[in-house]
Scaffold this motif. Structure first.
Motif, PDB file in Angstrom:
ATOM      1  N   HIS A   1      38.891  38.431  31.670  1.00 27.56           N
ATOM      2  CA  HIS A   1      37.964  38.673  32.784  1.00 27.56           C
ATOM      3  C   HIS A   1      37.533  40.131  32.812  1.00 27.56           C
ATOM      4  O   HIS A   1      38.356  41.032  32.726  1.00 27.56           O
TER       5      HIS A   1
ATOM      6  N   ASP B   1      43.380  45.763  32.644  1.00 26.03           N
ATOM      7  CA  ASP B   1      43.590  44.451  33.250  1.00 26.03           C
ATOM      8  C   ASP B   1      42.330  43.596  33.115  1.00 26.03           C
ATOM      9  O   ASP B   1      41.312  43.904  33.725  1.00 26.03           O
ATOM     10  N   GLY B   2      42.422  42.555  32.320  1.00 27.10           N
ATOM     11  CA  GLY B   2      41.316  41.615  32.174  1.00 27.10           C
ATOM     12  C   GLY B   2      40.381  41.935  31.032  1.00 27.10           C
ATOM     13  O   GLY B   2      40.060  41.064  30.229  1.00 27.10           O
TER      14      GLY B   2
ATOM     15  N   GLU C   1      38.166  36.798  38.514  1.00 24.78           N
ATOM     16  CA  GLU C   1      39.588  36.457  38.417  1.00 24.78           C
ATOM     17  C   GLU C   1      40.355  37.084  39.568  1.00 24.78           C
ATOM     18  O   GLU C   1      41.278  36.499  40.126  1.00 24.78           O
TER      19      GLU C   1
ATOM     20  N   HIS D   1      47.092  39.646  27.663  1.00 31.38           N
ATOM     21  CA  HIS D   1      47.014  40.374  28.929  1.00 31.38           C
ATOM     22  C   HIS D   1      48.060  41.473  28.933  1.00 31.38           C
ATOM     23  O   HIS D   1      49.080  41.353  28.254  1.00 31.38           O
TER      24      HIS D   1
HETATM   25 ZN   LIG Z   1      44.070  40.214  34.875  1.00 33.21          ZN
END
Ligand SMILES: [Zn+2]
Length: 413
Positions: A77, A88-89, A121, A188
């Motif tokens: 994401h 993150d993502g 997300e 991730h």
């Molecule tokens: Zn994430």
């Protein structure tokens, strides 16, 4: 061109300077910055022979057609929380893009390979996480509640998503995207301290924790702090205190990653001169094993009744929310283990505390697995979120190997 993991690190740095500021990443879903990040991604893939499409839930799909329609999905994401981290993502998406590029440049693959950038997300603006993936998975059943959600400025969710061409009434049509899905892979950052404490760059995620979230209300009797003898009290806080300590043993005795948290207690009347009449306690319990989760809950409830009796108060349990554990696919967990061992020498299996888009895909019946790469100090959802560049590169290499093994498996099946 062969896989170039260092290019992913460079791209992540570029994205950070494009969509972040001194407070961190600002790619909140359904904002211009998010749209810019997605356009930047799309532009970088223009030279590849991909079908590009945005589905009814706002998810972006990049499809490399193979000999077979059956598809291996690589997901992530691009959205972040406000003042979020640089990985993150978007690590998942950009690593997936690099793997897709490597495969595309080798010619037509035996099965179709698709990169998906899930919409929203994080749920940072409206409090609804996993928007795009739950719509595609068919598990989004709260459209009536979603219609009523508004952000801090009073903009409603339907208006915000509408500005990006998403009609809430039609989001479940995105489910058609999964008709050909044969496997889902996601890399991730760990967002926790486990891999760092083991001094390992990478791990395989076994699944996501089941969660039991309850409100425990203790009821005693308010009484004067000066005139009420100690043996005549009905102290609601005493019950909450005993339970807060006891659940630590419940988690320890259950083991296998069990966690129990008393996240807060609100006391009434809450003044220095009164015994506490009511204590409203929040309890969160998590485990990867459904049976163990159920027995942790039963044990906490049993103990609470013992404490209520001891303190001569009442206790009442009210469920806030729960979700069952979601276990990833055993074959893919094995491939992920192999991929990590080939790249780093040592693998480790661990559960995920947070939910991820991968959990939605797994719930929808798509064989799924995730790789975790070490997070420094276990920090995430802050500008301090970080991972060593060499570990990021290893994670891209492991994702690439996992993709190859999965493609061969699907092609053979
Ligand atoms: Zn994430």
């Amino acid at each position: 061109m062969p896989l170039d993991p260092s290019r992913v690190v460079t791209r992540l740095e570029e994205l950070r300077s494009l969509t972040g500021n001194e407070d961190g990443a600002q790619r909140v879903a359904w904002t211009e910055t998010w749209a810019n990040a997605r356009a930047w991604l799309a532009e970088s893939l223009e030279d590849l022979p991909l079908d590009v499409e945005r589905d009814e839930a706002g998810n972006d799909w990049y499809t490399l057609r193979g000999d077979s329609e059956r598809a291996v999905l690589l997901g992530g994401h691009m959205d972040s929380v406000p003042n979020g981290g640089w990985l993150d993502g978007c690590l998942n998406v950009l690593a997936g893009a690099e793997v897709l590029r490597r495969i595309a440049e080798e010619g037509t693959p035996p099965v179709t390979v698709r990169l998906v950038d899930w919409a929203d997300e994080e749920g940072a603006r409206f409090g609804r996480s996993l928007f795009g993936s739950s719509a595609a998975a068919g598990s989004m059943s709260d459209q009536d509640e979603l219609r009523k959600l508004a952000d801090r400025d009073g903009v409603t969710l339907p208006d915000a998503v509408g500005a990006f061409g998403v009609d809430l009434a039609r989001v479940l049509d995105a489910h058609a995207q999964l008709a050909s899905a044969a496997a889902y892979l996601e890399l991730h950052i760990e967002q926790g301290p486990v891999l760092e404490s083991l001094d390992l760059p990478l791990g395989v995620v076994l699944g996501t924790f089941g969660v039991e979230r309850w409100r425990v209300t203790w009821t005693g009797q308010a009484a004067h702090a000066g005139s009420t003898p100690m043996d005549r009290r009905h102290d609601a806080l005493a019950g909450a205190s005993k339970l807060a300590l006891a659940i630590r043993d419940v988690a320890r005795e259950t083991g296998d990653g069990a966690v129990c948290t008393s996240g807060g207690v609100v006391c009434r009347p809450g003044i220095v001169t009164s015994v506490v009449e009511t204590a409203e306690q929040l309890l969160d319990q998590r485990h990867l094993d459904a049976g163990k989760l159920a027995s942790m809950l039963a044990r906490a409830q049993e103990l609470s009744r013992v404490f209520a009796e001891e303190e001569q108060i009442d206790v009442d349990w009210e469920k806030i929310w729960s979700i069952e554990p979601i276990l990833f696919d055993q074959t893919l967990v094995g491939f992920a283990d192999e991929a990590i061992r080939e790249v780093t020498g040592t693998s480790h299996r661990l559960p995920s505390g947070p939910l991820h888009d991968a959990a939605e895909l797994s719930r929808a019946g798509v064989p799924t697995v995730m790789l975790f790469v070490q997070s420094l100090r276990g920090l995430s959802h802050t500008k301090l979120e970080d991972t060593k560049p060499e570990h990021l590169e290893l994670s891209v290499a492991a994702l690439d190997r996992l993709a190859t093994k999965t493609i061969d498996w699907i092609a053979a099946g």
